[in-house]
Design an enzyme around this catalytic site. Structure first.
Site, PDB file in Angstrom:
ATOM      1  N   TYR A 135       9.056 110.231  40.992  1.00 30.73           N
ATOM      2  CA  TYR A 135       8.622 109.807  42.377  1.00 30.73           C
ATOM      3  C   TYR A 135       8.577 108.316  42.583  1.00 30.73           C
ATOM      4  O   TYR A 135       9.669 107.924  43.391  1.00 30.73           O
ATOM      5  CB  TYR A 135       7.164 110.024  42.450  1.00 30.73           C
ATOM      6  CG  TYR A 135       6.853 111.589  42.859  1.00 30.73           C
ATOM      7  CD1 TYR A 135       7.844 112.623  42.720  1.00 30.73           C
ATOM      8  CD2 TYR A 135       5.659 111.909  43.180  1.00 30.73           C
ATOM      9  CE1 TYR A 135       7.394 113.853  42.774  1.00 30.73           C
ATOM     10  CE2 TYR A 135       5.268 113.061  43.533  1.00 30.73           C
ATOM     11  CZ  TYR A 135       6.103 114.121  43.388  1.00 30.73           C
ATOM     12  OH  TYR A 135       5.723 115.689  43.478  1.00 30.73           O
ATOM     13  N   SER A 136       8.132 107.230  41.502  1.00 32.98           N
ATOM     14  CA  SER A 136       8.078 106.069  41.790  1.00 32.98           C
ATOM     15  C   SER A 136       9.364 105.228  41.522  1.00 32.98           C
ATOM     16  O   SER A 136      10.154 105.796  40.703  1.00 32.98           O
ATOM     17  CB  SER A 136       7.068 105.534  40.773  1.00 32.98           C
ATOM     18  OG  SER A 136       5.846 105.771  40.984  1.00 32.98           O
ATOM     19  N   GLU A 251      -5.382 116.796  42.947  1.00 33.93           N
ATOM     20  CA  GLU A 251      -5.332 116.125  41.670  1.00 33.93           C
ATOM     21  C   GLU A 251      -6.076 114.814  41.875  1.00 33.93           C
ATOM     22  O   GLU A 251      -6.569 114.243  40.829  1.00 33.93           O
ATOM     23  CB  GLU A 251      -3.687 115.283  41.456  1.00 33.93           C
ATOM     24  CG  GLU A 251      -3.503 114.828  40.339  1.00 33.93           C
ATOM     25  CD  GLU A 251      -2.402 114.165  39.986  1.00 33.93           C
ATOM     26  OE1 GLU A 251      -1.831 113.643  41.198  1.00 33.93           O
ATOM     27  OE2 GLU A 251      -1.566 113.745  39.180  1.00 33.93           O
ATOM     28  N   SER A 374      -2.899 102.566  43.700  1.00 29.12           N
ATOM     29  CA  SER A 374      -3.712 101.165  43.001  1.00 29.12           C
ATOM     30  C   SER A 374      -5.138 101.309  43.734  1.00 29.12           C
ATOM     31  O   SER A 374      -5.033 101.848  44.874  1.00 29.12           O
ATOM     32  CB  SER A 374      -2.865  99.914  43.441  1.00 29.12           C
ATOM     33  OG  SER A 374      -3.087  99.612  44.644  1.00 29.12           O
ATOM     34  N   GLU A 376      -6.381  99.223  45.342  1.00 27.66           N
ATOM     35  CA  GLU A 376      -6.080  98.365  46.684  1.00 27.66           C
ATOM     36  C   GLU A 376      -5.826  99.272  47.579  1.00 27.66           C
ATOM     37  O   GLU A 376      -6.279  99.390  48.783  1.00 27.66           O
ATOM     38  CB  GLU A 376      -5.081  97.288  46.554  1.00 27.66           C
ATOM     39  CG  GLU A 376      -5.558  95.840  45.798  1.00 27.66           C
ATOM     40  CD  GLU A 376      -5.369  96.158  44.238  1.00 27.66           C
ATOM     41  OE1 GLU A 376      -4.797  97.034  43.810  1.00 27.66           O
ATOM     42  OE2 GLU A 376      -5.915  95.252  43.678  1.00 27.66           O
TER      43      GLU A 376
END
Lengths: 391, 361, 391, 361
Positions: A135-136, A251, A374, A376
């Site tokens: 994904y990333s 998840e 994250s 944030e």
């Protein structure tokens, strides 16, 4: 909760057991079957080390708690899945190479063709296919809109070019599931599709990343004109992100499980005793705060477990659990480092004792607030989707 | 009192929902600060008619056994009620009134009890001899301090140690040596110099009952603070969504968004803490486990309520610092209640002493 | 530093004294002349209460430390001005109604006409004119771009309409200096001018605001067709904000003065002793942290004082001092409340002892992070103007 | 040593500027992490040639009196130097080498000293018998622990209590019972079991000198940590200004801006704390005032350096967690040094014990 009594016969329907009985049943089996030398591994294990446990679970039929029985899963209710996970965590069981189990399987079950189901699911259950998740990307971590790896049609194939990053245990996997851009004109999360690719396809290069634990848990995966048959597309073209997102919901509660902090707090106590500060009032006040935070986190987590138990779906507010859990974990690890004296500089555990490992835990705690979205991003979600703040 | 309440989970939830509904009629959530303001800074600091109404609704006897004329309900119901009263900033001393009624009802007193349950007489228990404690020394002549809303008391319940036991005396207000001090929320604390000559003994051995009831009052206070936090935060949230600065709604500034998220998390933790503690008590937790559950909730509520109410001032900027704006009412209420029935520090210490350690806690 | 010896004769040139001698000289006079009953007032004093001190300072010639001597000031160097202020703070002297002294005087000296200087400055020195400051508006607190109070030309007058808020001690003042919008087309901080207005001009209404201290320190001031002679404009038209801003720089270091926190920490210690927690190790660790924060704040403040002493001007980084100081002040006040037991609910001091006033301090500490540019604004300034982070 | 240094403020500032310039030549600020990486995780964990160069530059003898062949400079100079070395992550054990040289020079030892000052021999002082202490029990046989970069030692300086005094012995590495452990920064700690038979006495009564030099080492370590923090923060700042997400440079997000502002404040406080402590020592502070100044700076640097280096990882996101990226080097260095010569907790306690109270402190 008391120790497990003598083992009864395997019940027909695990879902029919009440929660306590189910928990004890699972616990008993785990304690009897989990390889003791693998308890509480300080780092994520590679396939060569954890496959023994994977195959044990597979043999027992307990590899895929969430899959329906018809596909070889345990067909557990969400509440029972949580108990199952809690028991694995309680005993300090290593995570297996579980991307096929946790993410790809449900995706194929929900969106795959019959042929895909028949081909892929059994190979996950048998351990023949070990999956990793692509994904990333270097410029699209928490921001999928920037996904750049692209798949271009060429006859009955797609040709994939691009790069994935933070691909967990890619070096152990023989298949990868990918989010790729199939429509460059589309905006935001549109125009993204979901592809299944054998890792031995020509043009794929895997490069492990050494992380701060000095461990190669993550990889970069490069795609250079990689040809993927069109039949390996799952679901509708350009709807890949919607599918992937739908599966992330469940998840998220795991990222808020208090077990990690509970384990760390035990470590803090052991370290405090070793360092001779356990009885010091300054330390005790700090410890009391952390314990109270842990107990309240457990209660907070319980609220969400109860929702699942009542069959409700979890909203964006579950992000709060992830924030609480990961930051508590870090505060405990920080406290360990601060009371460890010069041991705070050691590369390994104190006196070789794995239960006294402040630096290992301190470093391990760092990415908790980064991965899985994250903190944030999680706070943005709480602000916008829970509190209704604008923009 | 430490026995598990009957009823399925669904039945309990319904009972708690009902009590919330009835609370809303008397103390609408944040809806009647005009009433609150009118009662501030003058005696008795609350509306005796509203306290009577609370009695009529069975709230003062909520924890008293049905056999004694109470409702025999659980801590789940009391916490739900206290939370609603907190959200409405109700200045009526329900928790102290209920404390006295509960102790007397459990001790078998039947003479005063009916009027206490009805809210006809406000009779706070004058148990406290020093700040920040949950202990009841019962000295016969030490001044009893921090008696909530004492300006409205007609009677004081006075615990006195006699041998190894704590007896209870009823001391009429009239003629008692009582000094009053104003509190931040516009109410008052009383300091009473006991004069046992004027008092009548109403129970012989109530030490354990009193300790238990003080814990219940501590938990109810935590729930009240939860209501205070929630409404206070709600005020800030409304403000963030409407107030413009630099051409934007200020709630769109990420630093404020993240702070709001953190406060929301504190609300979530406090609610989980209070409700799980109430559930533990209603499930029959006793002794150390009971104390630990109460201390956990009170420690959280004390810290979080101060944090939230003061951050809410900050999120408002200048207007939050005016007395005319309601944010200050919540700040002041949290100041008065955060340390009542034990500060966060006291409860942290008690928790660490009493909470079970280990994997299965 | 030791106690002051017997008083020498008044030196001719205070600037010629070395810093220590100057400090002792000032200290001696303050201790001998300041009304003892006004030390450490819990609230800002009104004119009727603090004018005795105003006149004492005026009589001594010490009313305006920063003004040049030619205008009746002390003509002190910045470094000496800081010492002067530190000594006032050290003794707990009440702030006077000092807007004429601190803000308007320097503005007129720098930008006023000769006529304005001759008319206004002596009346500040004599106490005949007591000034208040009309900058903030209901929708322009930290955001001057939104200033709406407008002044429209009408012959040789301006006609002012609008509203100011947070006007300190407006009810005591007989003059107000105003920022008004004179050009509605101009963008941002342009188009704002600086006007001087007698408070008895028809159309002005003052409405005190009761704050959380239950004190009427601030006011709203309403302007309804208030006619102001054009000669009361200071400096260039439409350049008012630039002038006002230039004068704020020097003021900012005062918001970072450690004295407020130092005073609060003394209060914390007294309270801890009163409550019997002074010897408790949990408390001592917390107290040690606060004291260390205070000592480091003093050192940090010293860095800026040294800059002024070297004749440097202060940059935007002085915002860091304000953040440190005000948040330390609040943390000390928070600690007081937490150890105060039920006294945390009292409206007044404990047992009537003004040195044991946790609730007074707790409430007093709230606006510290709001006024003088909120700490959110200060952090924006640090991020953008110190660290160079983008818009 | 506790006497005030001569020189005007301007002269001191110039001397400090010069030492910074010379440091930059040997350990460029954050500029040579390739060298750092090449030395990690193998013995001796640093470059002996660079340590010799430091000796040649007079750094090892920076605090030693000129009469003993040292430079006789102040703590201001030492802290400036240590800060530069921290910014450059220099793994050479300058502070331990300087500690030994300073003690021997002040004690009048002249035999070993020249080679120590020249950096020809690395001879750390093996004073520490338990973690997190500044005390030197001087037991003749207790293992001496946490000896920095012991893998490179040719000699150990061993404090041993004899009667009421602490004598110093020189113990050759060869044949010594030395165990090594790797440290997070790629260096090592040694544990030495003393065998006095092999050792030679080099000073008779060095307890006070050693205590004083340990304090100076603690302050120098605080300065080193300041350098570490600064470069670590600089890395994050660069990243915030270049990394794009959601179509914007991430440094434009207000939540990250405010966090960066808070870290910048910690840098400001740490610098002020370290430099004012160094100035206090150079102005002749003694006894409790000297210890308090050192403890204040070390407590701040320990806490702030851990905070900054870990927040810098967070500000980077995933890439900050890779070993390849430099952020981790600063994190690990802070882990090794934060508690060396006393943790923040130890120094807070010592500060509270030693710092004067009151208005004029």
């Amino acid at each position: 909760m008391t120790a497990a009594p003598a083992a009864p016969a395997e019940p027909e329907d695990l879902n029919a057991l009440d929660d306590e009985a189910f928990r004890l049943h699972v616990r008993r089996w785990i304690e009897a079957n989990y390889p003791p030398e693998l308890r509480h591994p300080p780092k994520r294990l590679h396939w060569k080390d954890n496959k023994v446990w994977y195959f044990k679970l597979a043999e027992k039929g307990w590899l895929c708690p969430g899959w329906p029985k018809e596909y070889g899963g345990m067909g557990l209710s969400p509440a029972k899945q949580i108990i199952f996970t809690e028991e694995l965590e309680r005993w300090g069981c290593a995570r297996t190479n579980d991307h096929g189990i946790v993410l790809l399987g449900p995706l194929i079950i929900n969106y795959g063709t019959e042929e895909q189901k028949r081909y892929f699911l059994p190979k996950i259950l048998s351990g023949e296919h070990i999956w990793c998740q692509g994904y990333s990307e270097p410029n699209a971590g928490s921001d999928l809109a920037s996904l750049r790896t692209e798949a271009v049609e060429d006859g009955d194939h797609y040709v994939v070019n691009g790069q994935k990053i933070w691909t967990t245990l890619a070096q152990d996997a023989n298949w990868i599931f990918l989010l790729v851009r199939t429509d460059k004109q589309a905006k935001k999360q549109e125009g993204i599709s979901f592809l299944l690719v054998p890792m031995d396809t020509p043009g794929i290069t895997v490069k492990p990343i050494i992380n701060l634990e000095l461990h190669d848990e993550f990889c970069e995966v490069f795609f250079d004109n990689v040809r993927v048959p069109k039949r390996n597309l799952v679901g509708q073209i350009n709807k890949g992100w919607d599918m992937a997102k739908a599966l992330l919901g469940f998840e998220r509660i795991y990222l808020g499980s208090p077990r990690q902090s509970a384990y760390a707090l035990k470590g803090l106590r052991a370290l405090a005793e070793h360092m001779g500060v356990w009885e010091e009032p300054e330390f005790r006040d700090r410890y009391a705060r952390l314990r109270l935070d842990l107990e309240d986190l457990k209660a907070f987590y319980g609220v969400y477990v109860a929702k699942l138990r009542r069959g409700e779906t979890l909203g964006p507010d579950v992000s709060m659990l992830k924030i609480c859990q990961t930051e508590l974990f870090q505060r405990i690890a920080d406290a360990m480092l601060e009371i460890a004296g010069e041991n705070a500089g050691l590369l390994g555990p104190i006196e070789g004792n794995r239960d006294l490992n402040p630096t290992g835990l301190y470093i391990q705690a760092r990415p908790a607030t980064i991965y899985g979205g994250s903190n944030e991003i999680q706070r943005n979600i709480v602000a916008k989707n829970v509190l209704g703040l604008p923009g | 009192m430490s026995e598990a309440l009957a009823g399925t989970e669904a039945e309990r939830a319904e009972s708690i929902r009902m009590i919330r509904d009835s609370a809303a009629a008397v103390a609408p959530r944040g809806g009647d600060t005009k009433r609150i303001r009118a009662l501030r800074f003058q005696d008795p600091g609350y509306d005796p008619a509203v306290l009577r109404r609370m009695g009529e609704l069975g709230w003062i006897g909520l924890r008293a056994p049905e056999a004694a004329g109470g409702a025999g309900l659980g801590m789940g119901e009391l916490c739900a009620l206290a939370e609603e009263l907190g959200a409405g900033l109700a200045p009526e001393p329900l928790i102290p009134a209920l404390l006295t009624a509960t102790v007397l009802a459990r001790a078998g007193e039947r003479e005063l009890l009916p009027r206490l349950l009805a809210g006809e007489i406000y009779a706070p228990t004058a148990w406290q001899e020093r700040p920040d404690t949950l202990e009841v020394p019962g000295s016969p002549d030490a001044p009893r301090r921090f008696i909530p809303q004492a300006a409205g008391a007609e009677l004081f319940l006075l615990p006195v140690r006699e041998g190894g036991r704590i007896a209870l005396y009823a001391l009429p207000r009239a003629g008692a040596d009582l000094a009053l001090e104003r509190t931040q929320d516009g109410g008052n604390f009383g300091t009473l110099r006991p004069a046992l000559g004027e008092a009548r003994r109403v129970a012989d051995d109530a030490g354990a009952l009193l300790a238990q009831a003080l814990d219940e009052a501590a938990l109810a206070t935590a729930a009240y603070l939860l209501g205070v936090m929630e409404r206070s935060f709600g005020l800030a949230l409304d403000y963030l969504k409407t107030r413009q600065q630099f051409g934007r709604v200020i709630g769109s500034f990420q630093a404020l968004q993240h702070r709001a998220a953190d406060l929301r998390i504190q609300l979530g933790l406090t609610r989980a803490s209070v409700e799980s503690a109430a559930a533990a008590l209603d499930a029959g937790a006793e002794g150390a486990a009971r104390r630990a559950a109460v201390s956990r909730a009170k420690a959280r509520a004390a810290e979080a309520s101060l944090l939230v109410t003061r951050q809410v001032i900050q999120l408002h900027g200048g207007i939050g610092y005016t007395d005319e704006y309601d944010a200050g009412l919540y700040l002041r209420k949290a100041m008065v209640l955060a340390n009542q029935f034990g500060s966060a520090a006291l409860h942290r210490r008690r928790f660490l002493r009493d909470a079970p350690e280990g994997d299965e806690e």
